[in-house]
Design an enzyme around this catalytic site. Structure first.
Site, PDB file in Angstrom:
ATOM      1  N   CYS A 137     -57.224   3.273  58.641  1.00  0.00           N
ATOM      2  CA  CYS A 137     -57.420   4.199  57.526  1.00  0.00           C
ATOM      3  C   CYS A 137     -58.435   3.577  56.589  1.00  0.00           C
ATOM      4  O   CYS A 137     -58.227   2.461  56.095  1.00  0.00           O
ATOM      5  CB  CYS A 137     -56.098   4.402  56.800  1.00  0.00           C
ATOM      6  SG  CYS A 137     -56.230   5.270  55.230  1.00  0.00           S
ATOM      7  N   CYS A 154     -64.974   7.572  58.620  1.00  0.00           N
ATOM      8  CA  CYS A 154     -63.689   8.243  58.443  1.00  0.00           C
ATOM      9  C   CYS A 154     -63.164   8.490  59.839  1.00  0.00           C
ATOM     10  O   CYS A 154     -63.930   8.883  60.721  1.00  0.00           O
ATOM     11  CB  CYS A 154     -63.882   9.563  57.695  1.00  0.00           C
ATOM     12  SG  CYS A 154     -62.441  10.659  57.760  1.00  0.00           S
ATOM     13  N   HIS A 200     -61.589  10.756  61.141  1.00  0.00           N
ATOM     14  CA  HIS A 200     -61.703  12.121  61.667  1.00  0.00           C
ATOM     15  C   HIS A 200     -63.080  12.368  62.305  1.00  0.00           C
ATOM     16  O   HIS A 200     -63.227  13.230  63.155  1.00  0.00           O
ATOM     17  CB  HIS A 200     -61.539  13.148  60.541  1.00  0.00           C
ATOM     18  CG  HIS A 200     -60.116  13.383  60.131  1.00  0.00           C
ATOM     19  ND1 HIS A 200     -59.318  12.396  59.612  1.00  0.00           N
ATOM     20  CD2 HIS A 200     -59.351  14.506  60.157  1.00  0.00           C
ATOM     21  CE1 HIS A 200     -58.122  12.908  59.325  1.00  0.00           C
ATOM     22  NE2 HIS A 200     -58.120  14.184  59.647  1.00  0.00           N
ATOM     23  N   GLU A 219     -59.635  19.174  61.195  1.00  0.00           N
ATOM     24  CA  GLU A 219     -58.223  19.508  61.412  1.00  0.00           C
ATOM     25  C   GLU A 219     -58.056  20.968  61.804  1.00  0.00           C
ATOM     26  O   GLU A 219     -57.090  21.341  62.460  1.00  0.00           O
ATOM     27  CB  GLU A 219     -57.392  19.134  60.179  1.00  0.00           C
ATOM     28  CG  GLU A 219     -57.358  17.630  59.979  1.00  0.00           C
ATOM     29  CD  GLU A 219     -56.279  17.126  59.035  1.00  0.00           C
ATOM     30  OE1 GLU A 219     -55.612  17.958  58.386  1.00  0.00           O
ATOM     31  OE2 GLU A 219     -56.110  15.890  58.957  1.00  0.00           O
ATOM     32  N   ASP A 269     -52.040   4.515  59.484  1.00  0.00           N
ATOM     33  CA  ASP A 269     -52.982   5.386  58.783  1.00  0.00           C
ATOM     34  C   ASP A 269     -52.195   6.241  57.799  1.00  0.00           C
ATOM     35  O   ASP A 269     -50.974   6.362  57.906  1.00  0.00           O
ATOM     36  CB  ASP A 269     -53.687   6.277  59.819  1.00  0.00           C
ATOM     37  CG  ASP A 269     -54.689   7.249  59.203  1.00  0.00           C
ATOM     38  OD1 ASP A 269     -55.276   6.918  58.153  1.00  0.00           O
ATOM     39  OD2 ASP A 269     -54.878   8.344  59.744  1.00  0.00           O
ATOM     40  N   SER A 270     -52.921   6.866  56.876  1.00  0.00           N
ATOM     41  CA  SER A 270     -52.261   7.754  55.926  1.00  0.00           C
ATOM     42  C   SER A 270     -51.890   9.083  56.570  1.00  0.00           C
ATOM     43  O   SER A 270     -51.156   9.867  55.989  1.00  0.00           O
ATOM     44  CB  SER A 270     -53.188   8.002  54.727  1.00  0.00           C
ATOM     45  OG  SER A 270     -54.417   8.527  55.199  1.00  0.00           O
TER      46      SER A 270
END
Length: 270
Positions: free
Chosen positions: A77, A189, A191, A157, A14-15
């Protein structure tokens, strides 16, 4: 190393840290599999970079994972999957290559009853139109409504998973999608799975497709058909490589992983 070819690890990349939700789903779905994770935390976010740059970075990551003797690769990702999936497949040769976009698109097609699917993702993923393309490739008449949600990643985050600010932000982003009466919503996504409980409250009666879980399921099926499943009954080995250990990485990473991050190493690729 044992002489068992199948105990080679699955490479997940992933990035940044988001792909750890995919690792977590893989740990739950395939508890015997060893995993090597690479997160390009020094160069995240990829979403704002050019296609050429993303392809170059991806190439470096794939080369690194091939050196780790992985038996399969998981593109955890959405940006890389949208831009460089073909490049990864070419480099990986004949090993299974899974990605969050195809996994999410397939799961959404299986889930929808009305043929109206919503996708929430980052701006880059939405602009790439990758989910709509993957869905339409299999079902041209399915309607796909996409919404970019740039504010959700920083909120996740920050750890504001059940915060009034996050709830209001989700509500705003979901308005245009809900007005189209979708019956299935892809969390496009890595997240977003952490916001699943909150999104479920704001989008009741809608099937949520968690691309982390669907990617883990696709990986399990791919390893099964390639006869690559690890059958050794010993504790799985997890190694995590990142190109930078930014402030709060451990905290954020462990929230995504749902357990402590051991075996974390720095690896600069550029």
């Amino acid at each position: 190393m044992s002489n068992n070819h199948n105990d080679r690890p699955i490479g997940v990349f992933d990035s940044g840290v988001g792909g750890l939700t995919v690792v977590r789903a893989l740990m739950e779905r395939l508890p015997l599999e060893n995993i090597v994770y690479f997160g390009d935390t020094a160069r995240v976010p990829y979403g704002v970079k050019s296609r050429t740059t993303i392809e170059t970075y991806t190439q470096q990551i794939v080369q690194f994972l091939l050196q780790q003797d992985v038996k399969a690769m998981v593109i955890a990702c959405n940006t890389i999957a949208a831009v460089a999936a073909d490049k990864v497949k070419n480099m990986a040769g004949n090993m299974p290559v899974l990605d969050v976009i195809n996994a999410g698109a397939n799961a959404a097609l299986n889930a929808t009853k009305t043929g109206k699917i919503g996708v929430i993702a980052t701006s880059t993923t939405v602009n790439s139109n990758a989910y709509a393309r993957a869905i339409h490739a299999q079902s041209a008449q399915t309607r796909v409504v996409s919404q970019a949600c740039p504010l959700l990643v920083p909120l996740v985050e920050e750890g504001w998973l059940d915060h009034e600010v996050t709830r209001l932000t989700c509500k705003e982003y979901l308005k245009p999608i809900l007005s189209e009466h979708v019956d299935t919503l892809v969390l496009g996504c890595t997240h977003y799975p952490l916001l699943k409980p909150l999104i479920a409250e704001e989008a009741p009666n809608i099937t949520l497709v968690d691309s982390a879980i669907t990617t883990a399921e696709d990986t399990a099926q791919a390893l099964l058909s390639a006869r690559l499943l690890n059958t050794e009954q010993k504790e799985a080995d997890y190694r995590f490589f990142v190109s930078d250990i930014p402030l709060r990485f451990q905290t954020i990473g462990e929230r995504f992983l749902g357990r402590s991050l051991e075996q974390l190493e720095m690896m600069n690729l550029g």
